[in-house]
Design an enzyme around this catalytic site. Structure first.
Site, short mmCIF file in Angstrom:
data_model
loop_
_atom_site.label_atom_id
_atom_site.label_comp_id
_atom_site.label_asym_id
_atom_site.label_seq_id
_atom_site.Cartn_x
_atom_site.Cartn_y
_atom_site.Cartn_z
N THR A 1 3.22 -1.24 9.90
CA THR A 1 3.02 -2.78 10.80
C THR A 1 4.31 -3.80 10.78
O THR A 1 3.87 -4.66 11.41
CB THR A 1 2.46 -3.43 10.74
OG1 THR A 1 1.81 -3.18 9.41
CG2 THR A 1 0.49 -2.17 11.68
N HIS A 2 4.97 -3.85 9.49
CA HIS A 2 5.59 -4.90 9.19
C HIS A 2 6.78 -5.01 9.86
O HIS A 2 7.26 -5.64 9.83
CB HIS A 2 6.01 -4.54 7.33
CG HIS A 2 4.93 -5.22 6.76
ND1 HIS A 2 3.60 -4.65 6.69
CD2 HIS A 2 5.01 -6.36 5.77
CE1 HIS A 2 2.74 -5.07 5.76
NE2 HIS A 2 3.80 -6.51 4.82
N GLU B 1 7.42 -9.48 4.11
CA GLU B 1 6.04 -10.72 3.04
C GLU B 1 7.09 -11.96 3.22
O GLU B 1 6.42 -12.82 3.02
CB GLU B 1 6.33 -10.05 2.40
CG GLU B 1 4.92 -8.74 2.80
CD GLU B 1 3.55 -9.04 3.19
OE1 GLU B 1 3.73 -10.67 2.66
OE2 GLU B 1 2.70 -8.30 3.89
N ASN C 1 -0.71 1.74 9.46
CA ASN C 1 -0.40 2.80 8.77
C ASN C 1 -0.79 3.69 7.74
O ASN C 1 -1.68 4.42 8.15
CB ASN C 1 1.06 3.11 9.62
CG ASN C 1 1.70 2.37 10.99
OD1 ASN C 1 1.98 0.83 10.85
ND2 ASN C 1 1.87 3.35 11.89
N THR C 2 -0.48 2.96 7.33
CA THR C 2 -1.08 3.09 5.43
C THR C 2 -2.41 3.86 5.94
O THR C 2 -2.96 4.90 5.19
CB THR C 2 0.35 2.50 4.26
OG1 THR C 2 0.97 2.59 5.06
CG2 THR C 2 -0.35 3.36 3.09
N TYR D 1 0.75 -1.17 -0.30
CA TYR D 1 0.21 0.10 0.17
C TYR D 1 1.03 0.94 -0.45
O TYR D 1 0.46 1.87 -0.56
CB TYR D 1 -1.07 -0.11 1.73
CG TYR D 1 -2.14 -0.85 1.20
CD1 TYR D 1 -2.89 -1.42 0.30
CD2 TYR D 1 -2.83 -0.38 2.35
CE1 TYR D 1 -3.87 -2.36 0.30
CE2 TYR D 1 -4.54 -1.33 2.41
CZ TYR D 1 -4.74 -2.40 1.22
OH TYR D 1 -6.08 -3.36 1.40
N GLY D 2 1.89 1.29 0.51
CA GLY D 2 2.76 2.40 1.20
C GLY D 2 3.16 3.17 -0.27
O GLY D 2 3.36 4.55 -0.17
N1 DGL Z 1 2.04 -2.22 6.56
C1 DGL Z 1 1.64 -1.33 6.64
C2 DGL Z 1 1.89 0.42 7.02
O1 DGL Z 1 1.42 0.39 8.60
C3 DGL Z 1 0.86 -1.46 4.93
C4 DGL Z 1 2.80 -1.34 3.48
C5 DGL Z 1 2.60 -1.47 2.31
O2 DGL Z 1 2.23 -1.93 2.64
O3 DGL Z 1 3.33 -1.00 2.28
O4 DGL Z 1 1.71 0.94 6.30
#
Ligand code: DGL
Length: 260
Positions: A180-181, A147, A70-71, A38-39
């Site tokens: 969160t990763h 991942e 977070n995103t 998502y980032g």
């Molecule tokens: N785990 C996600 C976060 O906390 C998204 C990471 C991603 O998909 O870029 O932002």
């Protein structure tokens, strides 16, 4: 039942904290791995995806939603709160605890590009960062490593060092996990930072346990709440769903949550 979602396996760092406080609750974890990461997507795209996922989780019986990303929190949570009639718990950029922790007066924030350019992040930073310098960096390649279940070794250290070095060089001693990763890489982040600056004592700050406490206080107020969920009896009740294959998610749940 509690719904929880992320772009991938990152939300497992939040789920493991929820399980500590409420081990007997039923959880439905959704990984949007067909659209991950998502980032680097637009806020609008992440909002559309979040909306579709939340609607599906509620339809399946979820009474509360944990946005374990977070995103997505940054791009979507205020809108989701307006559109859906269930409580939401989102991720907070942990600037405040980091400001309390730093001794050098410099806080380093690692997060995705989407989070760092979001309004929510800027508001939090402006509110809590008085008198402290904040330096930021995208954890480039971190999501991909997590991942893949790759958390150690020379190649991982090299990837991590590229994003951590600028923060250490700027004098940061408190490092915020703004995605969160990233907490799954905290050992290697600690190791790399310490090798770059052996005399500095680094703190790695993960907001997941604070988010879990907030979740618990909201869940306890709901009509269907059962205090027996606070005790663990038998296996955890966690279901997994994904927009792509759920095989990796199940494998990494074993590795990151059950066998840690
Ligand atoms: N785990 C996600 C976060 O906390 C998204 C990471 C991603 O998909 O870029 O932002």
């Amino acid at each position: 039942m509690t719904g929880i979602f992320d772009s991938g396996v990152g939300g497992l760092s939040v789920l493991r904290e929820l399980l500590k406080l409420l081990p007997g609750e039923s959880y439905l974890y959704f990984s949007d791995n067909a659209h991950s990461p998502y980032g680097d997507k637009t806020g609008d795209f992440v909002l559309q995806r979040s909306r579709a996922i939340v609607s599906d989780l509620i339809e399946q019986g979820c009474k509360i939603i944990v946005v374990a990303c977070n995103t997505a929190t940054s791009a979507a949570i205020s809108q989701l709160r307006q559109e859906f009639d269930v409580p939401f718990v989102g991720m907070e950029p942990a600037i405040k605890p980091a400001v309390l922790k730093t001794r050098s007066g410099v806080v380093g924030v690692l997060a995705t590009a989407g989070t760092l350019k979001g309004e929510k992040y800027h508001t939090t930073r402006d509110r809590y960062a008085e008198g402290v310098a904040i330096v930021e960096h995208v954890g480039r390649g971190f999501v991909e490593l997590v991942e893949q279940g790759r958390l150690s070794g020379p190649e991982v250290e090299k990837v991590v060092a590229e994003s951590v070095a600028p923060l250490v060089e700027a004098g940061a001693d408190a490092l915020v996990m703004g995605c969160t990763h990233y907490p799954f890489l905290s050992d290697v982040i600690q190791k790399v930072a310490s090798s770059l600056s052996p005399t500095t004592e680094f703190s790695i700050i993960d907001p997941a346990s604070a988010v879990a406490r907030r979740f618990l206080s909201l869940r306890q107020k709901q009509e269907d709440y059962n205090p027996q969920w606070e005790q663990k009896s038998g296996d955890y009740q966690v279901q997994f769903q994904a927009s792509g294959s759920d095989e990796n998610l199940r494998r990494l749940y074993e590795l990151y949550v059950l066998n840690q």
